[in-house]
Design an enzyme around this catalytic site. Structure first.
Site, mmCIF file in Angstrom:
data_model
loop_
_atom_site.group_PDB
_atom_site.id
_atom_site.type_symbol
_atom_site.label_atom_id
_atom_site.label_comp_id
_atom_site.label_asym_id
_atom_site.label_seq_id
_atom_site.Cartn_x
_atom_site.Cartn_y
_atom_site.Cartn_z
ATOM 1 N N CYS A 5 0.832 -1.200 0.000
ATOM 2 C CA CYS A 5 0.000 0.000 0.000
ATOM 3 C C CYS A 5 0.870 1.256 0.000
ATOM 4 O O CYS A 5 1.361 1.683 1.045
ATOM 5 C CB CYS A 5 -0.917 -0.014 1.224
ATOM 6 S SG CYS A 5 -1.883 1.484 1.355
ATOM 7 N N CYS A 62 -0.397 4.144 2.088
ATOM 8 C CA CYS A 62 -0.230 3.999 3.541
ATOM 9 C C CYS A 62 1.219 4.276 3.932
ATOM 10 O O CYS A 62 1.487 4.914 4.939
ATOM 11 C CB CYS A 62 -0.532 2.576 4.010
ATOM 12 S SG CYS A 62 -1.986 1.844 3.322
ATOM 13 N N ASP A 63 2.160 3.753 3.149
ATOM 14 C CA ASP A 63 3.555 3.701 3.599
ATOM 15 C C ASP A 63 4.518 4.570 2.797
ATOM 16 O O ASP A 63 5.682 4.697 3.177
ATOM 17 C CB ASP A 63 4.049 2.236 3.545
ATOM 18 C CG ASP A 63 3.192 1.334 4.432
ATOM 19 O OD1 ASP A 63 2.737 1.821 5.478
ATOM 20 O OD2 ASP A 63 2.980 0.175 4.071
#
Ligand code: NDP
Length: 308
Positions: free
Chosen positions: A134, A137-138
């Site tokens: 992701c 997300c990261d």
């Protein structure tokens, strides 16, 4: 044992939309959100193709709004994951991880799909230490660093474009000599100067040390093996449907997608309906998932009314 008329499993666009419709039909729906409330869209930044938002909408914001709308209409939304299901007879018996066993007159499965990994040992070793599925997300952790994205579909192109805004350089590792993505996304990555596509390439190994990922060893189809220096390694090679808990009873295709009957959400088990990515092998969009959640709730309403 708790008795529920309409049980919905899954907190994504399909599940929340089913809950909205089922609430308005007075079915007193209970929805279990599962491990990732809001589903895959919560890992996306801006969604520009969900109608009704002139300037786009954040994935998390859209999911929060759907959830609140469902709750305001009376849906009982709970945390919890289904661990087993007995769909051999009605009412169905469903076990949830926080201990409870539930008896449900009707069931809407909207459990979505989960990211696929390559299956390398080094990928498992560095998961959470540079390996991620992701980017939104990261990606933040790799500001001004080099990263790699595996895959050539729309997700890979979107993730690569997103990362290109944050990172110094993005390698796309593509196993063929073409991208599968839509033309618009292909054009976008081709025109982004800090994205380099490594065509005909597969990952042999993810390299790293105690601090996490430091690179990847790539095998090109012509036999050449070379290393790239990256701190982040992002998978974007598709998803598999979350149907395992139900697959003893509900018919699935060879890839695990739940089979529904024609244009309806009916599964092979009477009273069990499927909506969203767990049954969609083609479109997999937020809007199509929401629409199929609506269909599942309407089908469940008709089914429950016919029981009376
Ligand atoms: P896709 O299945 O479309 O693409 C997967 C990609 O990963 C392909 O390029 C595939 O290669 C590659 N791949 C698969 N397995 C491996 C492997 N083991 N090693 C290396 N590469 C691999 O998945 P997506 O998640 O990209 O998209 C799913 C659906 O969602 C699509 O319908 C897409 O259009 C849609 N989508 C739409 C978006 C939007 O409209 N904004 C955004 C994101 C997704 P190959 O091509 O060789 O099979």
């Amino acid at each position: 044992m708790e008795k529920i008329r309409c049980l919905i499993i899954g907190g994504g666009p399909a599940g929340y939309t089913a809950a909205i419709y089922a609430s308005r039909a007075n079915l007193s729906p209970v929805l279990y959100e599962g491990l990732q409330p809001g589903g895959q869209l919560t890992t996306t930044t801006d969604i520009e193709n969900y109608p009704g938002f002139e300037k786009g909408v954040g994935g998390q914001a859209l999911m929060d709004a759907m959830k609140t709308q469902a709750a305001n209409l009376g849906a009982d939304i709970r945390r919890g994951t289904v661990t087993s299901a007995d769909l051999s007879s009605r009412p169905f018996r469903i076990t949830v991880d926080n201990g409870g066993e539930i008896s449900a007159e009707s069931l809407i499965i909207a459990t979505g799909a989960t990211a696929k990994y390559l299956g390398l040992e080094s990928e498992t070793r560095f998961r959470g230490m540079g390996v991620s599925a992701c980017a939104t997300c990261d990606g933040f952790f790799y500001r001004n660093r080099n990263v790699a994205v595996v895959g050539g579909g729309d997700t890979a192109c979107e993730e690569a474009s997103y990362l290109a805004n944050i990172c110094s350089k993005v390698y796309m590792i593509v196993r063929r000599d073409v991208l599968r993505a839509s033309q618009a996304m292909q054009d976008k990555v081709m025109n982004t100067p800090n994205i380099e596509i490594l065509w005909n390439c597969n990952t042999q190994e993810i390299l790293g040390d105690l601090s996490g990922v430091t690179g990847a060893r790539i095998l090109r189809k012509d036999g050449e093996v070379f290393d790239i220096a990256v701190d982040g390694f992002f998978l974007a090679i598709g998803h598999h449907p979350n149907s395992e808990v139900f697959s003893k009873w509900v018919k699935t295709d060879e890839n695990g997608y739940i089979v529904t009957d024609g244009k309806t959400s009916h599964t092979n088990v009477e009273g069990v309906f499927a909506a969203g990515d767990v049954q969609d092998t083609i479109y997999r969009q937020a809007i199509t998932a929401a629409a199929s959640g609506c269909k599942a709730a309407l089908d469940a309403e008709k089914f429950l009314n016919n029981l009376q």
